[in-house]
Design a protein around this motif. Structure first.
Motif, PDB file in Angstrom:
ATOM      1  N   GLU A   5       0.821  -1.223   0.000  1.00 12.35           N
ATOM      2  CA  GLU A   5       0.000   0.000   0.000  1.00 12.35           C
ATOM      3  C   GLU A   5       0.848   1.263   0.000  1.00 12.35           C
ATOM      4  N   ASP A   6       2.077   1.178   0.510  1.00 11.32           N
ATOM      5  CA  ASP A   6       2.948   2.357   0.526  1.00 11.32           C
ATOM      6  C   ASP A   6       3.295   2.818  -0.886  1.00 11.32           C
ATOM      7  N   PHE A   7       3.255   1.895  -1.840  1.00 10.27           N
ATOM      8  CA  PHE A   7       3.465   2.244  -3.244  1.00 10.27           C
ATOM      9  C   PHE A   7       2.144   2.489  -3.965  1.00 10.27           C
ATOM     10  N   PHE A   8       1.202   1.570  -3.789  1.00 12.12           N
ATOM     11  CA  PHE A   8       0.013   1.591  -4.632  1.00 12.12           C
ATOM     12  C   PHE A   8      -0.977   2.700  -4.272  1.00 12.12           C
ATOM     13  N   ILE A   9      -1.163   3.006  -3.002  1.00 12.04           N
ATOM     14  CA  ILE A   9      -2.142   4.040  -2.651  1.00 12.04           C
ATOM     15  C   ILE A   9      -1.718   5.418  -3.171  1.00 12.04           C
ATOM     16  N   PRO A  10      -0.461   5.848  -2.947  1.00 10.48           N
ATOM     17  CA  PRO A  10      -0.058   7.122  -3.576  1.00 10.48           C
ATOM     18  C   PRO A  10      -0.148   7.086  -5.098  1.00 10.48           C
ATOM     19  N   TYR A  11       0.202   5.935  -5.693  1.00  7.20           N
ATOM     20  CA  TYR A  11       0.145   5.823  -7.153  1.00  7.20           C
ATOM     21  C   TYR A  11      -1.283   5.971  -7.658  1.00  7.20           C
ATOM     22  N   VAL A  12      -2.214   5.253  -7.035  1.00  7.91           N
ATOM     23  CA  VAL A  12      -3.615   5.323  -7.474  1.00  7.91           C
ATOM     24  C   VAL A  12      -4.144   6.745  -7.338  1.00  7.91           C
ATOM     25  N   TRP A  13      -3.829   7.392  -6.217  1.00  3.59           N
ATOM     26  CA  TRP A  13      -4.348   8.753  -6.028  1.00  3.59           C
ATOM     27  C   TRP A  13      -3.667   9.767  -6.945  1.00  3.59           C
ATOM     28  N   SER A  14      -2.442   9.488  -7.359  1.00  6.12           N
ATOM     29  CA  SER A  14      -1.822  10.363  -8.366  1.00  6.12           C
ATOM     30  C   SER A  14      -2.554  10.237  -9.699  1.00  6.12           C
ATOM     31  N   LEU A  15      -3.084   9.038  -9.985  1.00  5.69           N
ATOM     32  CA  LEU A  15      -3.885   8.855 -11.205  1.00  5.69           C
ATOM     33  C   LEU A  15      -5.203   9.611 -11.101  1.00  5.69           C
ATOM     34  N   VAL A  16      -5.835   9.568  -9.922  1.00  6.90           N
ATOM     35  CA  VAL A  16      -7.073  10.330  -9.728  1.00  6.90           C
ATOM     36  C   VAL A  16      -6.784  11.822  -9.880  1.00  6.90           C
ATOM     37  N   PHE A  17      -5.701  12.258  -9.279  1.00  9.83           N
ATOM     38  CA  PHE A  17      -5.307  13.677  -9.335  1.00  9.83           C
ATOM     39  C   PHE A  17      -5.110  14.136 -10.780  1.00  9.83           C
ATOM     40  N   ASN A  18      -4.439  13.293 -11.567  1.00  8.49           N
ATOM     41  CA  ASN A  18      -4.099  13.688 -12.938  1.00  8.49           C
ATOM     42  C   ASN A  18      -5.160  13.340 -13.973  1.00  8.49           C
ATOM     43  N   SER A  19      -5.955  12.284 -13.705  1.00  6.05           N
ATOM     44  CA  SER A  19      -6.839  11.757 -14.748  1.00  6.05           C
ATOM     45  C   SER A  19      -8.320  11.801 -14.410  1.00  6.05           C
ATOM     46  N   GLY A  20      -8.670  12.200 -13.193  1.00 11.96           N
ATOM     47  CA  GLY A  20     -10.079  12.298 -12.847  1.00 11.96           C
ATOM     48  C   GLY A  20     -10.793  13.282 -13.756  1.00 11.96           C
ATOM     49  N   VAL A  21     -11.877  12.847 -14.371  1.00 11.43           N
ATOM     50  CA  VAL A  21     -12.585  13.699 -15.339  1.00 11.43           C
ATOM     51  C   VAL A  21     -13.354  14.783 -14.591  1.00 11.43           C
ATOM     52  N   GLY A  22     -13.126  16.029 -14.987  1.00 12.25           N
ATOM     53  CA  GLY A  22     -13.857  17.138 -14.385  1.00 12.25           C
ATOM     54  C   GLY A  22     -13.495  17.393 -12.934  1.00 12.25           C
ATOM     55  N   LEU A  23     -12.322  16.940 -12.505  1.00 12.38           N
ATOM     56  CA  LEU A  23     -11.878  17.149 -11.127  1.00 12.38           C
ATOM     57  C   LEU A  23     -10.587  17.950 -11.130  1.00 12.38           C
ATOM     58  N   HIS A  24     -10.537  18.933 -10.258  1.00 11.78           N
ATOM     59  CA  HIS A  24      -9.319  19.736 -10.132  1.00 11.78           C
ATOM     60  C   HIS A  24      -8.975  19.887  -8.659  1.00 11.78           C
ATOM     61  N   TRP A  25      -7.734  19.568  -8.337  1.00  8.26           N
ATOM     62  CA  TRP A  25      -7.221  19.837  -6.996  1.00  8.26           C
ATOM     63  C   TRP A  25      -6.031  20.772  -7.105  1.00  8.26           C
ATOM     64  N   SER A  26      -5.999  21.766  -6.233  1.00  5.53           N
ATOM     65  CA  SER A  26      -4.831  22.637  -6.178  1.00  5.53           C
ATOM     66  C   SER A  26      -3.661  21.849  -5.621  1.00  5.53           C
ATOM     67  N   PRO A  27      -2.469  22.001  -6.212  1.00  9.04           N
ATOM     68  CA  PRO A  27      -1.295  21.274  -5.683  1.00  9.04           C
ATOM     69  C   PRO A  27      -0.997  21.618  -4.223  1.00  9.04           C
ATOM     70  N   GLN A  28      -1.350  22.852  -3.820  1.00 10.69           N
ATOM     71  CA  GLN A  28      -1.132  23.227  -2.434  1.00 10.69           C
ATOM     72  C   GLN A  28      -1.990  22.366  -1.514  1.00 10.69           C
ATOM     73  N   GLY A  29      -1.363  21.813  -0.513  1.00 14.37           N
ATOM     74  CA  GLY A  29      -2.096  20.996   0.451  1.00 14.37           C
ATOM     75  C   GLY A  29      -2.034  19.507   0.175  1.00 14.37           C
ATOM     76  N   ILE A  30      -1.600  19.107  -1.037  1.00 17.05           N
ATOM     77  CA  ILE A  30      -1.469  17.673  -1.331  1.00 17.05           C
ATOM     78  C   ILE A  30      -0.276  17.130  -0.547  1.00 17.05           C
ATOM     79  N   GLN A  31      -0.528  16.141   0.293  1.00 19.43           N
ATOM     80  CA  GLN A  31       0.505  15.592   1.167  1.00 19.43           C
ATOM     81  C   GLN A  31       0.918  14.173   0.791  1.00 19.43           C
ATOM     82  N   LEU A  32       0.072  13.446   0.090  1.00 20.57           N
ATOM     83  CA  LEU A  32       0.282  12.012  -0.118  1.00 20.57           C
ATOM     84  C   LEU A  32       1.487  11.716  -0.994  1.00 20.57           C
TER      85      LEU A  32
END
Length: 671
Positions: A637-664
């Motif tokens: 999980e130390d590899f896969f959870i950050p990886y999966v959420w990086s995919l959500v961050f970059n590829s989630g349709v119609g979703l935007h997160w500001s880079p500020q505050g991202i800790q994972l």
């Protein structure tokens, strides 16, 4: 983008929205709600459009955070949504768009608010905002007793699994999937892996638990179906007759005052570039949610049910009974899933799903390895590796692990040399008019090693590449001349690097005059290179020992560059393995000398072919079979959870997160 998007900032001054977030409590039965959620719009499909919307929502949401403990308007909005979804399935069957339309709009508003809430408050505080209720005259203002957050999450899961996917339901199903992703996005703002919390508890153990297999199956089918977003006309109600009906009247009346300023990608506007890049928003979002759920950590005394479901589902053609002890099992069409996996390997998330199924689902792995068209699956993986410089390191790593898992199977290693490919358009280094899948795999994997050695120098990457080649080596058949040349050229590169490090160590020793502090670094580099050289020698030896007569091109390449191997004959790390290579080189060199001088290439190949039949196998020393098996590291999980959420961050349709505050994860690793 759609018309008048420059006016999106007007949302913060809109009277209806100001009333929602204001200090006055609105009863669930107030006509206000009917008006508030009767608007016509198209949800933003790009990150840029979502950023514009969120910037407009933030000031409203912050006011709402202050006033909601007194008004309970947020929970009232949630209850309005829940009320509209009660008849959703029946409304769908009757083609009654009113409930679908209003439920979608309510959910979209909730999702937009939740997106800001999650960034601004803790999970405990969010839970409280779901519990505040209106303070009607004479009431004590206590919080409600039932868990509205759990009811809301359960309702979203019910909606996803029970409402059929049609043009008129596409948007609300997309919103339900996206809202669950947003609720789970607290992980983005935490460096540590989340293993508790009310949202985690609800999705893992609460009312959602009984729907685990149905949710996983539905998300997989959403991925399989690859349904494109329907045209805007199917999202909104058109006038039924001259003068319009109630639905159109509500829409036109309210939209002009509230949401007409924000019709991103809507009717009458041309499709945006990012919408073209995301033509399958529901498929993409469903896959992301599935990966997030499957990679949640196990609880202290219960396993992740979504991972269990992913691990044990079976083919619809499998007629055997399900084991009674198998939790969350279901059946799905393997042929359809296989086809979707083959078609979608351009994305990280589809490659990660393929890895997950190959590694964790024995049924799916057995099915894939039994296919006679494995080239449809392997070719996209090879294309990922061929364009290694354009891919992120995680995508390349997962593609390599997939090949390593596949090469654990001897039947796969044999069959890939029987598949003949013609005119590989993406392979541009040489013109490959005809080549076996096995030879192409060797070419691409060795190219990846060479790229890694000159650029990233990732030890794990070239170790996995070599492990895949080693697994295949005993089954090498009729290697293409380019594949044989590439094997020897890699050995030449390793030999050159070995000599360079030796030379640097020698020069350092002479220049230091007794100061040997730098020598351990050179010794470490030398050990790594010698490990790789040893592996390459074992791969070549395995091929020669097991299938010499099938590989005249490798013998030819070996003889052509025989001087490369001379320096390793007496090296203590390679003496044993070099005996066989010396035997082969000596045997064929003698044959060629006997055949005369100035031999043509064709004559040399003829001598090699006849010699391969004549060389007694007993002259070659037997070595243990080369077999490597992929094993996940401890705490994957130390590899896969950050990886999966990086995919959500970059590829989630119609979703935007500001880079500020991202800790994972660091923002460099998310790209």
């Amino acid at each position: 983008m759609g018309a008048n998007t420059s006016q999106v900032s007007d949302l913060s001054e809109n009277p209806s929205l100001r009333a929602l977030v204001g200090s006055e409590a609105m009863s669930e039965n107030d006509p206000f709600w009917n008006q508030l959620i009767s608007f016509t719009f198209i949800s933003p499909s790009s990150s840029g459009d979502s950023k514009l919307l969120e910037e407009a929502v933030i000031p409203l949401a912050k006011i709402f955070i202050e006033n909601n403990p007194r008004t309970g308007n947020f929970s009232a909005l949630v209850r309005v949504f829940l009320g509209r979804t009660k008849e959703l399935k029946i409304s769908t069957e009757c083609q009654d768009q009113l409930f679908i339309w209003q439920a979608h709009n309510a959910l979209f508003m909730i999702r937009c608010l939740l997106k800001v809430f999650i960034r601004e408050m803790s999970e405990e505080e969010l839970h409280l905002h779901f519990s505040y209720q209106e303070r009607a005259p004479g009431s004590c203002g206590d919080t409600v007793t039932e868990d509205l957050l759990e009811e809301f999450m359960s309702n979203l899961v019910h909606l996803i699994v029970e409402v059929p996917l049609l043009d008129i339901t596409y948007s609300i199903l997309f919103e339900a999937v996206t809202t669950l992703l947003v609720l789970l996005s607290y992980q983005l703002f935490n460096k540590e892996i989340l293993r508790d919390g009310s949202i985690y508890q609800h999705i893992m153990k609460g009312r959602c638990l009984s729907l685990t297999s149905r949710l996983v199956k539905t998300l997989l089918y959403n991925f399989i179906r690859q349904e494109k977003c329907p045209p805007p006309a199917t999202h909104i109600f058109e006038p039924q007759a001259e003068g319009g009906g109630l639905f159109y009247g509500l829409a036109s009346g309210v939209a002009s005052g509230l949401w007409s300023v924000f019709t991103l990608g809507g009717a009458g506007s041309k499709t945006g570039v990012e919408q073209e890049h995301n033509p399958l928003p529901l498929s993409n979002q469903s896959l992301l949610l599935l990966l997030v759920l499957a990679n949640l950590t196990d609880g202290p005394d219960w396993p992740n049910p979504y991972r269990q479901a992913v691990t044990c589902f079976r083919n619809t053609q499998d007629t055997s009974s399900l084991p009674s002890e198998q939790a969350h099992g279901f059946q799905i069409n393997f042929n359809s899933l296989y086809t979707a996996l083959c078609e979608q390997q351009r994305s990280d998330q589809a490659t990660l799903l393929l890895y997950t199924l190959l590694h964790q689902n024995h049924n799916m792995r057995t099915y894939m390895l039994s296919r006679t068209d494995m080239d449809n699956l392997v070719m996209p993986i090879l294309e990922i590796l061929y364009h290694v410089e354009d891919r992120n390191s995680h995508h390349v790593y997962m593609a390599l692990i997939i090949l390593l898992i596949l090469t654990e199977d001897d039947a796969f290693n044999r069959s890939i040399h029987e598949v003949v490919l013609k005119n590989i358009t993406w392979y541009t280094e040489r013109t490959l008019t005809e080549i076996s899948l096995g030879s192409l795999l060797i070419l691409v994997v060795i190219r990846t090693i060479q790229f890694n050695m000159t650029r990233t120098r990732d030890k794990y990457l070239h170790t996995n590449c070599l492990a895949a080649l080693a697994n295949m080596s005993a089954q090498f058949r009729c290697l293409h001349q380019y594949a044989a040349q590439r094997i020897i050229s890699l050995f030449a590169l390793l030999s050159k690097k070995h000599n360079k490090v030796l030379e640097q160590a020698t020069q350092s020793l002479r220049g230091r005059q007794g100061d040997n502090s730098a020598l351990p670094d050179y010794a470490q580099d030398l050990n790594v290179i010698e490990e790789v050289i040893r592996m390459m020698l074992e791969i070549i030896n395995s091929c020669l020992s097991n299938s010499l007569h099938h590989n005249p091109n490798l013998v030819y390449a070996l003889l052509y560059k025989r001087e490369l191997f001379e320096q390793f004959r007496t090296h203590p790390s390679f003496q044993d393995i070099m005996q066989n290579l010396d035997t082969v080189i000596g045997f064929f060199s003698q044959r060629l000398e006997q055949a005369g001088s100035d031999l043509s290439v064709e004559r040399v190949q003829e001598v090699i072919m006849k010699g391969a039949q004549a060389l007694p196998k007993e002259r070659l020393k037997k070595f243990p079979e080369l077999k490597f098996k992929y094993v996940e590291e401890d705490q994957p999980e130390d590899f896969f959870i950050p990886y999966v959420w990086s995919l959500v961050f970059n590829s989630g349709v119609g979703l935007h997160w500001s880079p500020q505050g991202i800790q994972l994860f660091s923002m460099d690793s998310s790209s």
